[in-house]
Design a protein around this motif. Structure first.
Motif, PDB file in Angstrom:
ATOM      1  N   PRO A 167       0.813  -1.217   0.000  1.00 17.39           N
ATOM      2  CA  PRO A 167       0.000   0.000   0.000  1.00 17.39           C
ATOM      3  C   PRO A 167       0.845   1.265   0.000  1.00 17.39           C
ATOM      4  CG  PRO A 167       0.091  -0.931   2.206  1.00 17.39           C
ATOM      5  CD  PRO A 167       0.829  -1.886   1.315  1.00 17.39           C
ATOM      6  N   ILE A 168       0.415   2.237  -0.770  1.00 15.14           N
ATOM      7  CA  ILE A 168       1.048   3.553  -0.805  1.00 15.14           C
ATOM      8  C   ILE A 168      -0.019   4.582  -0.434  1.00 15.14           C
ATOM      9  CG2 ILE A 168       2.226   5.287  -2.209  1.00 15.14           C
ATOM     10  CD1 ILE A 168       3.898   2.802  -1.889  1.00 15.14           C
ATOM     11  N   GLN A 169       0.222   5.320   0.648  1.00 17.21           N
ATOM     12  CA  GLN A 169      -0.726   6.335   1.106  1.00 17.21           C
ATOM     13  C   GLN A 169      -0.512   7.634   0.323  1.00 17.21           C
ATOM     14  OE1 GLN A 169      -3.054   5.523   3.248  1.00 17.21           O
ATOM     15  NE2 GLN A 169      -2.239   3.641   4.160  1.00 17.21           N
ATOM     16  N   LEU A 170      -1.593   8.161  -0.239  1.00 18.96           N
ATOM     17  CA  LEU A 170      -1.501   9.371  -1.061  1.00 18.96           C
ATOM     18  C   LEU A 170      -2.014  10.618  -0.351  1.00 18.96           C
ATOM     19  CD1 LEU A 170      -2.729   8.018  -4.525  1.00 18.96           C
ATOM     20  CD2 LEU A 170      -0.370   8.369  -3.765  1.00 18.96           C
ATOM     21  N   GLY A 171      -2.530  10.474   0.876  1.00 21.75           N
ATOM     22  CA  GLY A 171      -3.066  11.634   1.583  1.00 21.75           C
ATOM     23  C   GLY A 171      -4.563  11.766   1.395  1.00 21.75           C
ATOM     24  N   GLY A 172      -5.044  12.996   1.396  1.00 23.11           N
ATOM     25  CA  GLY A 172      -6.479  13.257   1.332  1.00 23.11           C
ATOM     26  C   GLY A 172      -7.076  13.061  -0.045  1.00 23.11           C
ATOM     27  N   LEU A 173      -8.416  13.000  -0.091  1.00 24.26           N
ATOM     28  CA  LEU A 173      -9.119  12.760  -1.355  1.00 24.26           C
ATOM     29  C   LEU A 173      -8.962  13.928  -2.328  1.00 24.26           C
ATOM     30  CD1 LEU A 173     -12.446  11.274   0.078  1.00 24.26           C
ATOM     31  CD2 LEU A 173     -10.515  10.022  -0.920  1.00 24.26           C
ATOM     32  N   SER A 174      -8.866  15.144  -1.804  1.00 19.75           N
ATOM     33  CA  SER A 174      -8.786  16.313  -2.678  1.00 19.75           C
ATOM     34  C   SER A 174      -7.358  16.690  -3.036  1.00 19.75           C
ATOM     35  CB  SER A 174      -9.480  17.516  -2.012  1.00 19.75           C
ATOM     36  OG  SER A 174     -10.845  17.249  -1.840  1.00 19.75           O
ATOM     37  N   GLU A 175      -6.400  15.900  -2.517  1.00 17.32           N
ATOM     38  CA  GLU A 175      -4.999  16.183  -2.843  1.00 17.32           C
ATOM     39  C   GLU A 175      -4.419  14.980  -3.590  1.00 17.32           C
ATOM     40  OE1 GLU A 175      -4.735  16.396   1.151  1.00 17.32           O
ATOM     41  OE2 GLU A 175      -5.485  18.443   1.288  1.00 17.32           O
ATOM     42  N   GLY A 176      -3.693  14.131  -2.867  1.00 15.90           N
ATOM     43  CA  GLY A 176      -3.104  12.969  -3.521  1.00 15.90           C
ATOM     44  C   GLY A 176      -4.132  12.041  -4.128  1.00 15.90           C
ATOM     45  N   GLY A 177      -5.335  12.038  -3.517  1.00 16.20           N
ATOM     46  CA  GLY A 177      -6.371  11.163  -4.043  1.00 16.20           C
ATOM     47  C   GLY A 177      -6.770  11.470  -5.474  1.00 16.20           C
TER      48      GLY A 177
END
Length: 200
Positions: A167-177
């Motif tokens: 898993p790679i965490q991308l941050g919030g839905l409105s940013e990395g998401g």
């Protein structure tokens, strides 16, 4: 922790196989009678349990693998989704203006009132998601994004690892998401990327 997949098309089948490879029980549901897809579930493995949507939403973690336009109907299965983690594995080509200018998963989060929504497992095409994530001595990457402050993305990250993914965490839905969101005719930069992580 209990798990369910709502939607049993190509993505739903691929997710079910991921659970079956690790012997983890998961309920699968559609709007059809469970008896109509029981043979398909049994063919994947004994830990794949066909059920109704009403039963599936009792799980702690629910994967959405339906067509995007069908998710509001799923949301009606519970009056309040508090305490549930919903993994949005859907993609859409709906224009942003049809979603109130929101990323698709932020739109989904508004529909599933009270739920902790995590975008994930959507950037791989079904044929790739269907494969064993252990490849070439590494593990296939899945990207996760969430606005939840309660650690929902971390919880789904731990599940992804249990299923054999990196898993790679991308941050919030409105940013990395946004990197893994379909946006009208413009796709996020990480959509359909098949990446492998080594040494993790």
């Amino acid at each position: 922790m209990s798990y369910a997949i709502i939607g049993f098309g190509k993505i739903g089948h691929a997710l079910a196989r991921a659970f079956a490879r690790k012997g983890i029980e998961v309920a699968v549901a559609t709007t059809r009678d469970p008896a109509s897809f029981a043979a398909d579930a049994a063919a994947i493995g004994p830990t794949i349990i066909p059920t109704t949507v009403a039963e599936a939403v009792k799980a702690d973690v629910i994967f959405l693998a339906v067509r995007f336009e069908s998710h509001p109907e799923v949301a009606k299965a519970l009056p309040d989704w508090s305490g549930k983690t919903v993994v949005d594995a859907m993609n859409t080509q709906a224009p942003l203006e049809d979603l109130g200018g929101l990323p698709s998963s932020a739109f989904v989060a508004r529909t599933f009132t009270g739920a902790s929504v995590v975008k994930g497992f959507n950037h791989l095409v079904a044929a790739v998601l269907d494969q064993d994530p252990a490849v070439h001595g590494g593990r296939r990457v899945v990207f996760l994004a969430s606005d939840d402050d309660g650690g929902a993305a971390g919880k789904i990250g731990a599940l992804a690892q249990q299923l054999g993914f990196a898993p790679i965490q991308l941050g919030g839905l409105s940013e990395g998401g946004l990197l893994v969101h379909g946006r009208g005719k413009t796709w996020g930069h990480l959509i359909f990327k098949d990446l492998i992580a080594f040494g993790r």
